[in-house]
Design a protein around this motif. Structure first.
Motif, PDB file in Angstrom:
ATOM      1  N   ALA A  19      27.555  -0.096 -46.204  1.00 45.96           N
ATOM      2  CA  ALA A  19      27.129   1.152 -45.560  1.00 45.96           C
ATOM      3  C   ALA A  19      25.801   1.637 -46.142  1.00 45.96           C
ATOM      4  CB  ALA A  19      28.206   2.226 -45.715  1.00 45.96           C
ATOM      5  N   ARG A  20      25.647   1.561 -47.460  1.00 51.96           N
ATOM      6  CA  ARG A  20      24.384   1.982 -48.094  1.00 51.96           C
ATOM      7  C   ARG A  20      23.237   1.077 -47.665  1.00 51.96           C
ATOM      8  NH1 ARG A  20      25.402   2.119 -54.236  1.00 51.96           N
ATOM      9  NH2 ARG A  20      23.180   2.550 -54.244  1.00 51.96           N
ATOM     10  N   ALA A  21      23.472  -0.236 -47.671  1.00 51.99           N
ATOM     11  CA  ALA A  21      22.423  -1.179 -47.285  1.00 51.99           C
ATOM     12  C   ALA A  21      22.059  -1.010 -45.810  1.00 51.99           C
ATOM     13  CB  ALA A  21      22.871  -2.616 -47.558  1.00 51.99           C
ATOM     14  N   LYS A  22      23.048  -0.779 -44.959  1.00 52.20           N
ATOM     15  CA  LYS A  22      22.800  -0.580 -43.523  1.00 52.20           C
ATOM     16  C   LYS A  22      21.973   0.676 -43.292  1.00 52.20           C
ATOM     17  CE  LYS A  22      23.519  -1.448 -39.141  1.00 52.20           C
ATOM     18  NZ  LYS A  22      22.349  -2.039 -38.514  1.00 52.20           N
ATOM     19  N   THR A  23      22.268   1.741 -44.030  1.00 51.88           N
ATOM     20  CA  THR A  23      21.504   2.980 -43.918  1.00 51.88           C
ATOM     21  C   THR A  23      20.042   2.745 -44.292  1.00 51.88           C
ATOM     22  OG1 THR A  23      23.461   4.297 -44.402  1.00 51.88           O
ATOM     23  CG2 THR A  23      21.338   5.361 -44.736  1.00 51.88           C
ATOM     24  N   ILE A  24      19.818   1.988 -45.357  1.00 48.35           N
ATOM     25  CA  ILE A  24      18.449   1.687 -45.783  1.00 48.35           C
ATOM     26  C   ILE A  24      17.737   0.845 -44.737  1.00 48.35           C
ATOM     27  CG2 ILE A  24      17.038   0.465 -47.492  1.00 48.35           C
ATOM     28  CD1 ILE A  24      19.255   1.240 -49.546  1.00 48.35           C
ATOM     29  N   SER A  25      18.407  -0.195 -44.235  1.00 47.72           N
ATOM     30  CA  SER A  25      17.760  -1.066 -43.235  1.00 47.72           C
ATOM     31  C   SER A  25      17.437  -0.287 -41.965  1.00 47.72           C
ATOM     32  CB  SER A  25      18.622  -2.289 -42.916  1.00 47.72           C
ATOM     33  OG  SER A  25      19.801  -1.935 -42.236  1.00 47.72           O
ATOM     34  N   ASP A  26      18.327   0.589 -41.540  1.00 46.44           N
ATOM     35  CA  ASP A  26      18.056   1.413 -40.357  1.00 46.44           C
ATOM     36  C   ASP A  26      16.871   2.341 -40.611  1.00 46.44           C
ATOM     37  OD1 ASP A  26      20.173   0.226 -39.065  1.00 46.44           O
ATOM     38  OD2 ASP A  26      21.547   1.928 -39.337  1.00 46.44           O
ATOM     39  N   GLY A  27      16.794   2.890 -41.811  1.00 42.94           N
ATOM     40  CA  GLY A  27      15.695   3.785 -42.174  1.00 42.94           C
ATOM     41  C   GLY A  27      14.347   3.080 -42.205  1.00 42.94           C
ATOM     42  N   GLU A  28      14.367   1.771 -42.458  1.00 46.57           N
ATOM     43  CA  GLU A  28      13.135   0.987 -42.481  1.00 46.57           C
ATOM     44  C   GLU A  28      12.877   0.300 -41.136  1.00 46.57           C
ATOM     45  OE1 GLU A  28      13.159  -1.676 -45.799  1.00 46.57           O
ATOM     46  OE2 GLU A  28      13.322  -0.062 -47.251  1.00 46.57           O
ATOM     47  N   TYR A  29      13.703   0.605 -40.129  1.00 48.71           N
ATOM     48  CA  TYR A  29      13.589   0.016 -38.793  1.00 48.71           C
ATOM     49  C   TYR A  29      13.626  -1.500 -38.852  1.00 48.71           C
ATOM     50  CZ  TYR A  29      12.253   4.764 -37.695  1.00 48.71           C
ATOM     51  OH  TYR A  29      12.243   6.134 -37.588  1.00 48.71           O
ATOM     52  N   LYS A  30      14.563  -2.017 -39.628  1.00 47.76           N
ATOM     53  CA  LYS A  30      14.757  -3.458 -39.755  1.00 47.76           C
ATOM     54  C   LYS A  30      16.174  -3.791 -39.338  1.00 47.76           C
ATOM     55  CE  LYS A  30      11.702  -4.108 -43.704  1.00 47.76           C
ATOM     56  NZ  LYS A  30      11.596  -4.566 -45.083  1.00 47.76           N
ATOM     57  N   THR A  31      16.354  -5.018 -38.889  1.00 51.58           N
ATOM     58  CA  THR A  31      17.720  -5.474 -38.673  1.00 51.58           C
ATOM     59  C   THR A  31      18.350  -5.653 -40.042  1.00 51.58           C
ATOM     60  OG1 THR A  31      17.129  -7.819 -38.758  1.00 51.58           O
ATOM     61  CG2 THR A  31      17.071  -6.746 -36.579  1.00 51.58           C
ATOM     62  N   PHE A  32      19.663  -5.646 -40.083  1.00 47.60           N
ATOM     63  CA  PHE A  32      20.337  -5.856 -41.357  1.00 47.60           C
ATOM     64  C   PHE A  32      19.981  -7.234 -41.908  1.00 47.60           C
ATOM     65  CE2 PHE A  32      24.007  -6.720 -44.108  1.00 47.60           C
ATOM     66  CZ  PHE A  32      23.931  -5.604 -44.931  1.00 47.60           C
ATOM     67  N   THR A  33      19.930  -8.226 -41.026  1.00 47.75           N
ATOM     68  CA  THR A  33      19.558  -9.578 -41.438  1.00 47.75           C
ATOM     69  C   THR A  33      18.151  -9.608 -42.011  1.00 47.75           C
ATOM     70  OG1 THR A  33      20.984 -10.494 -39.709  1.00 47.75           O
ATOM     71  CG2 THR A  33      19.306 -11.958 -40.627  1.00 47.75           C
ATOM     72  N   GLY A  34      17.224  -8.926 -41.359  1.00 45.98           N
ATOM     73  CA  GLY A  34      15.856  -8.867 -41.860  1.00 45.98           C
ATOM     74  C   GLY A  34      15.776  -8.185 -43.203  1.00 45.98           C
ATOM     75  N   LYS A  58       5.594 -12.626 -39.777  1.00 42.81           N
ATOM     76  CA  LYS A  58       5.488 -12.675 -38.317  1.00 42.81           C
ATOM     77  C   LYS A  58       6.816 -12.277 -37.663  1.00 42.81           C
ATOM     78  CE  LYS A  58       4.379 -15.680 -34.421  1.00 42.81           C
ATOM     79  NZ  LYS A  58       5.460 -15.176 -33.612  1.00 42.81           N
ATOM     80  N   ALA A  59       7.923 -12.768 -38.206  1.00 49.32           N
ATOM     81  CA  ALA A  59       9.236 -12.426 -37.652  1.00 49.32           C
ATOM     82  C   ALA A  59       9.483 -10.924 -37.739  1.00 49.32           C
ATOM     83  CB  ALA A  59      10.330 -13.199 -38.379  1.00 49.32           C
ATOM     84  N   SER A  60       9.098 -10.325 -38.845  1.00 53.84           N
ATOM     85  CA  SER A  60       9.271  -8.883 -39.002  1.00 53.84           C
ATOM     86  C   SER A  60       8.407  -8.116 -38.006  1.00 53.84           C
ATOM     87  CB  SER A  60       8.915  -8.478 -40.433  1.00 53.84           C
ATOM     88  OG  SER A  60       9.080  -7.107 -40.607  1.00 53.84           O
ATOM     89  N   ALA A  61       7.168  -8.549 -37.846  1.00 61.88           N
ATOM     90  CA  ALA A  61       6.265  -7.885 -36.892  1.00 61.88           C
ATOM     91  C   ALA A  61       6.766  -8.038 -35.466  1.00 61.88           C
ATOM     92  CB  ALA A  61       4.855  -8.456 -37.025  1.00 61.88           C
ATOM     93  N   ASP A  62       7.284  -9.237 -35.129  1.00 62.63           N
ATOM     94  CA  ASP A  62       7.818  -9.470 -33.792  1.00 62.63           C
ATOM     95  C   ASP A  62       8.994  -8.542 -33.510  1.00 62.63           C
ATOM     96  OD1 ASP A  62       5.953 -11.416 -33.297  1.00 62.63           O
ATOM     97  OD2 ASP A  62       7.334 -13.107 -33.554  1.00 62.63           O
ATOM     98  N   PHE A  63       9.874  -8.381 -34.499  1.00 57.85           N
ATOM     99  CA  PHE A  63      11.018  -7.510 -34.297  1.00 57.85           C
ATOM    100  C   PHE A  63      10.572  -6.076 -34.060  1.00 57.85           C
ATOM    101  CE2 PHE A  63      14.072  -4.468 -35.966  1.00 57.85           C
ATOM    102  CZ  PHE A  63      15.136  -4.724 -35.120  1.00 57.85           C
ATOM    103  N   LYS A  64       9.639  -5.615 -34.866  1.00 64.55           N
ATOM    104  CA  LYS A  64       9.138  -4.241 -34.712  1.00 64.55           C
ATOM    105  C   LYS A  64       8.463  -4.039 -33.360  1.00 64.55           C
ATOM    106  CE  LYS A  64       8.600  -3.338 -39.622  1.00 64.55           C
ATOM    107  NZ  LYS A  64       7.671  -3.156 -40.727  1.00 64.55           N
TER     108      LYS A  64
END
Length: 77
Positions: A19-34, A58-64
């Motif tokens: 839950a903590r990690a998911k909150t952080i990933s959502d806050g950074e606009y990243k997938t959990f996997t990313g 590149k994968a991160s930029a593509d996702f964003k």
């Protein structure tokens, strides 16, 4: 469109840690996997080749940019 995965990794986490990690990933606009991939890159650091580092950026930029692939459309195994 089909995308082949390079490697699947199953990680079991305590629910509170997830839950903590998911909150952080959502806050950074990243997938959990990313988010997990970025943590691994931070730990592995200079052990990655420059091509692998570029591919990750590149994968991160593509996702964003909204170019992600729905996980249900991925080919497995």
């Amino acid at each position: 469109m089909s995308v082949a995965l390079r490697k699947d990794i199953v990680v079991r986490l305590p629910l509170a840690l997830y839950a903590r990690a998911k909150t952080i990933s959502d806050g950074e606009y990243k997938t959990f996997t990313g988010f997990i991939r970025d943590l691994i890159v931070e730990k592995v650091g200079d052990r990655l080749t420059s091509e692998e580092m570029i591919e990750g950026v590149k994968a991160s930029a593509d996702f964003k940019a909204g170019k992600g692939v729905a996980w249900r459309k991925l080919k497995r195994g």
